[in-house]
Design a protein around this motif. Structure first.
Motif, PDB file in Angstrom:
ATOM      1  N   GLU A  16      39.908  18.956  43.664  1.00 30.75           N
ATOM      2  CA  GLU A  16      39.839  19.815  44.900  1.00 30.75           C
ATOM      3  C   GLU A  16      40.153  19.057  46.147  1.00 30.75           C
ATOM      4  OE1 GLU A  16      35.654  20.483  44.559  1.00 30.75           O
ATOM      5  OE2 GLU A  16      35.828  21.560  43.040  1.00 30.75           O
ATOM      6  N   LYS A  17      40.468  17.763  46.054  1.00 28.29           N
ATOM      7  CA  LYS A  17      40.921  16.836  47.332  1.00 28.29           C
ATOM      8  C   LYS A  17      42.388  16.584  47.147  1.00 28.29           C
ATOM      9  CE  LYS A  17      36.266  15.012  48.004  1.00 28.29           C
ATOM     10  NZ  LYS A  17      35.307  15.653  46.973  1.00 28.29           N
ATOM     11  N   LEU A  18      42.834  16.572  46.112  1.00 27.19           N
ATOM     12  CA  LEU A  18      44.175  16.051  45.927  1.00 27.19           C
ATOM     13  C   LEU A  18      45.249  16.891  45.530  1.00 27.19           C
ATOM     14  CD1 LEU A  18      43.837  12.542  44.671  1.00 27.19           C
ATOM     15  CD2 LEU A  18      44.396  12.910  47.035  1.00 27.19           C
ATOM     16  N   ILE A  19      44.985  17.870  44.541  1.00 25.38           N
ATOM     17  CA  ILE A  19      46.000  18.924  44.452  1.00 25.38           C
ATOM     18  C   ILE A  19      46.582  19.454  45.284  1.00 25.38           C
ATOM     19  CG2 ILE A  19      46.541  20.756  42.776  1.00 25.38           C
ATOM     20  CD1 ILE A  19      45.630  18.475  41.045  1.00 25.38           C
ATOM     21  N   GLY A  20      47.891  19.695  45.275  1.00 30.94           N
ATOM     22  CA  GLY A  20      48.764  19.941  46.321  1.00 30.94           C
ATOM     23  C   GLY A  20      50.256  20.005  46.083  1.00 30.94           C
ATOM     24  N   GLN A  21      50.982  19.434  47.308  1.00 31.22           N
ATOM     25  CA  GLN A  21      52.258  19.299  47.107  1.00 31.22           C
ATOM     26  C   GLN A  21      52.777  18.062  46.205  1.00 31.22           C
ATOM     27  OE1 GLN A  21      54.645  19.762  50.606  1.00 31.22           O
ATOM     28  NE2 GLN A  21      54.277  21.754  49.844  1.00 31.22           N
ATOM     29  N   THR A  22      51.872  16.985  46.318  1.00 26.68           N
ATOM     30  CA  THR A  22      52.490  15.953  45.434  1.00 26.68           C
ATOM     31  C   THR A  22      51.725  15.545  44.026  1.00 26.68           C
ATOM     32  OG1 THR A  22      51.160  14.381  47.100  1.00 26.68           O
ATOM     33  CG2 THR A  22      53.687  14.554  47.334  1.00 26.68           C
ATOM     34  N   PHE A  23      50.478  16.000  44.262  1.00 27.88           N
ATOM     35  CA  PHE A  23      49.576  15.702  43.072  1.00 27.88           C
ATOM     36  C   PHE A  23      49.534  17.023  42.149  1.00 27.88           C
ATOM     37  CE2 PHE A  23      48.512  12.335  45.703  1.00 27.88           C
ATOM     38  CZ  PHE A  23      48.579  11.144  45.057  1.00 27.88           C
ATOM     39  N   LEU A  24      49.450  16.758  40.826  1.00 28.11           N
ATOM     40  CA  LEU A  24      49.379  17.987  39.910  1.00 28.11           C
ATOM     41  C   LEU A  24      48.724  17.530  38.618  1.00 28.11           C
ATOM     42  CD1 LEU A  24      50.596  20.462  39.143  1.00 28.11           C
ATOM     43  CD2 LEU A  24      52.390  19.354  37.917  1.00 28.11           C
ATOM     44  N   LYS A  25      47.679  18.287  38.165  1.00 25.54           N
ATOM     45  CA  LYS A  25      47.075  17.846  36.820  1.00 25.54           C
ATOM     46  C   LYS A  25      47.922  18.239  35.782  1.00 25.54           C
ATOM     47  CE  LYS A  25      42.484  18.288  34.869  1.00 25.54           C
ATOM     48  NZ  LYS A  25      41.145  18.995  34.926  1.00 25.54           N
ATOM     49  N   VAL A  26      47.973  17.290  34.918  1.00 24.18           N
ATOM     50  CA  VAL A  26      48.855  17.496  33.784  1.00 24.18           C
ATOM     51  C   VAL A  26      48.302  17.450  32.492  1.00 24.18           C
ATOM     52  CG1 VAL A  26      50.982  16.689  35.152  1.00 24.18           C
ATOM     53  CG2 VAL A  26      49.348  15.013  33.627  1.00 24.18           C
ATOM     54  N   HIS A  27      46.897  17.110  32.435  1.00 22.90           N
ATOM     55  CA  HIS A  27      46.142  16.792  31.369  1.00 22.90           C
ATOM     56  C   HIS A  27      44.944  16.952  31.856  1.00 22.90           C
ATOM     57  CE1 HIS A  27      44.267  14.796  28.023  1.00 22.90           C
ATOM     58  NE2 HIS A  27      45.271  15.039  27.406  1.00 22.90           N
ATOM     59  N   ARG A  28      43.867  17.462  30.791  1.00 24.89           N
ATOM     60  CA  ARG A  28      42.376  17.504  31.294  1.00 24.89           C
ATOM     61  C   ARG A  28      42.165  16.278  31.795  1.00 24.89           C
ATOM     62  NH1 ARG A  28      37.453  19.414  29.933  1.00 24.89           N
ATOM     63  NH2 ARG A  28      36.148  17.848  29.059  1.00 24.89           N
ATOM     64  N   SER A  29      42.692  15.204  31.430  1.00 24.98           N
ATOM     65  CA  SER A  29      41.979  13.644  31.894  1.00 24.98           C
ATOM     66  C   SER A  29      43.286  13.009  33.021  1.00 24.98           C
ATOM     67  CB  SER A  29      42.024  12.731  30.632  1.00 24.98           C
ATOM     68  OG  SER A  29      40.830  13.363  30.001  1.00 24.98           O
ATOM     69  N   TYR A  30      44.149  13.764  33.399  1.00 23.37           N
ATOM     70  CA  TYR A  30      45.117  13.340  34.430  1.00 23.37           C
ATOM     71  C   TYR A  30      45.290  13.955  35.661  1.00 23.37           C
ATOM     72  CZ  TYR A  30      45.386   9.458  30.697  1.00 23.37           C
ATOM     73  OH  TYR A  30      45.110   8.331  29.920  1.00 23.37           O
ATOM     74  N   ILE A  31      45.554  13.198  36.504  1.00 28.35           N
ATOM     75  CA  ILE A  31      46.199  14.057  37.726  1.00 28.35           C
ATOM     76  C   ILE A  31      47.261  12.917  38.044  1.00 28.35           C
ATOM     77  CG2 ILE A  31      46.201  14.396  40.251  1.00 28.35           C
ATOM     78  CD1 ILE A  31      43.146  15.316  39.742  1.00 28.35           C
ATOM     79  N   VAL A  32      48.542  13.260  38.224  1.00 26.43           N
ATOM     80  CA  VAL A  32      49.809  12.610  38.426  1.00 26.43           C
ATOM     81  C   VAL A  32      50.612  12.866  39.789  1.00 26.43           C
ATOM     82  CG1 VAL A  32      51.507  14.058  37.378  1.00 26.43           C
ATOM     83  CG2 VAL A  32      51.845  11.626  37.304  1.00 26.43           C
TER      84      VAL A  32
END
Lengths: 238, 131
Positions: free
Chosen positions: A185-201
């Motif tokens: 909720e706090k990071l997903i946006g332009q640069t951060f993306l959830k790529v796996h249930r356990s990872y945001i890159v």
């Protein structure tokens, strides 16, 4: 408020027991029962739930295949009669593991544990200790008994560790008491993306992608099946 | 004076203490589960037979796994262990090597089915008397 759930289970007796336990508890609302992964995924594409009761061995795809394809992170309770899945369960960060057949007492232990986790996640004293301004370039995390300032651009990726999240930067990793869901909720946006249930890159930090693995400064990050499409659209592929 | 009714006592071949904890004295629900077991087991067992006859050992293992779960809900915890052993053997043995174990499993399954048929009848009578 009741915990919403679905039951993914191919044995009717087992599903009936689970439904009965949910009703008896008056804490869990069953939104549906699905006999296979495909039907469950179709439902989950349309509707979000708080919790999945997930059998592992089912005809066709198994429970872990479903977790690979999930695009969000509900709580997961595995229900299986095989203890060999414990290692996989740990890797997939499932919240609990009920060995079938299980009693109402054991069921309630699992539910109480979830409720405590949920309460901790929304409690102001234990949530992610940042002052998140959506457009700010930095955030503060509570780690090593202090508040540490991290430039968003320095973060390579985040890894879920059950009730903790590991922030990985080039030089150091920091572990804070929170959940990946909070981070999303706090990071997903332009640069951060959830790529796996356990990872945001951090997309800017990706070196290359080979098959189902993202390489970031020597770290390997798996790509969940359900996140592939999202990732593909976000990458600038020429 | 109200007559005190003795509780239902499960067959000695079943894990009675576990069943008591599972059903918490709800013999009506126990009757439903035993009835469902008798309906479902032949369906699941047919998959076991098909897999064995076609020597499809991965499916055989998965099908026995399903039956194992089912046996647990009616208190056959010892039979669950036998199923688990058979399931494990499916991944290392061939169909011929499994023959003796398979015959043993069939015998135990038939005995189990017979016991549950009797238990189901007893439960129906017990619950009927309650009304």
């Amino acid at each position: 408020m009741k915990i919403s759930c679905i039951i993914v289970e191919d044995i009717q007796i087992a599903a009936d027991f689970l439904r009965k336990f949910c009703e008896k508890s008056d804490l869990v609302e069953v939104k549906g029962h699905f006999m296979n992964v495909a039907d469950a995924l179709e439902f989950l594409d349309r509707e979000k739930v708080d919790l999945l009761f997930l059998d592992v061995e089912m005809p066709g795809a198994n429970g872990f295949d479903l977790l690979d394809r999930l695009t969000y992170s509900p709580k997961i309770i595995l229900t299986t009669s095989k203890t060999e899945y414990a290692f996989n369960a740990f890797q997939y960060h499932v919240d609990d593991y009920l060995k079938k057949p299980f009693t109402y007492k054991r069921f309630m232990e699992a539910i109480e544990k979830l409720r405590q986790q949920q309460a901790a996640e929304i409690s102001p004293t234990t949530t992610f200790a940042s002052v998140p301004q959506p457009d700010s370039d930095f955030l503060f995390i509570k780690a090593e008994d202090k508040l540490i300032k991290l430039n968003k651009d320095d973060i390579l990726f985040l890894e879920s560790m059950r009730d903790y999240v590991k922030f990985v930067t080039a030089g150091k990793s920091y572990i804070t008491y929170s959940t990946l869901k909070n981070m999303e909720e706090k990071l997903i946006g332009q640069t951060f993306l959830k790529v796996h249930r356990s990872y945001i890159v951090n997309i800017n930090k990706i070196d290359d992608i080979r098959g189902n693995t993202i390489y970031v400064l020597g770290n390997q990050i798996p790509i969940g099946k359900g996140h592939k499409e999202d990732l593909a659209t976000r990458l600038n592929i020429l | 004076m109200q007559k005190i009714r003795p509780a239902f006592v499960f067959d000695e071949n079943l894990n009675a203490s576990f069943l008591e904890e599972l059903f918490e004295g709800d013999t009506i629900y126990a009757e439903t589960v035993f009835e469902d077991f008798l309906k479902d087991l032949p369906v699941y067992w047919a998959r076991v037979e098909n897999a064995y006859n076609s020597k499809n050992l991965p499916t055989l293992g998965t099908s026995v796994h399903t039956c194992k779960t089912l046996f647990g809900y009616v208190g056959f915890t010892d039979l669950q262990e036998l199923c688990q052993q058979f399931e494990d053997k499916c991944s290392v043995n061939n169909a011929e090597e499994l023959r003796v174990d398979y015959i043993l499993l069939i015998q135990r399954k038939e005995k189990a089915q017979h016991i549950i048929e009797k238990e189901y009848t007893r439960l129906r009578i017990f619950n009927g008397e309650k009304d």
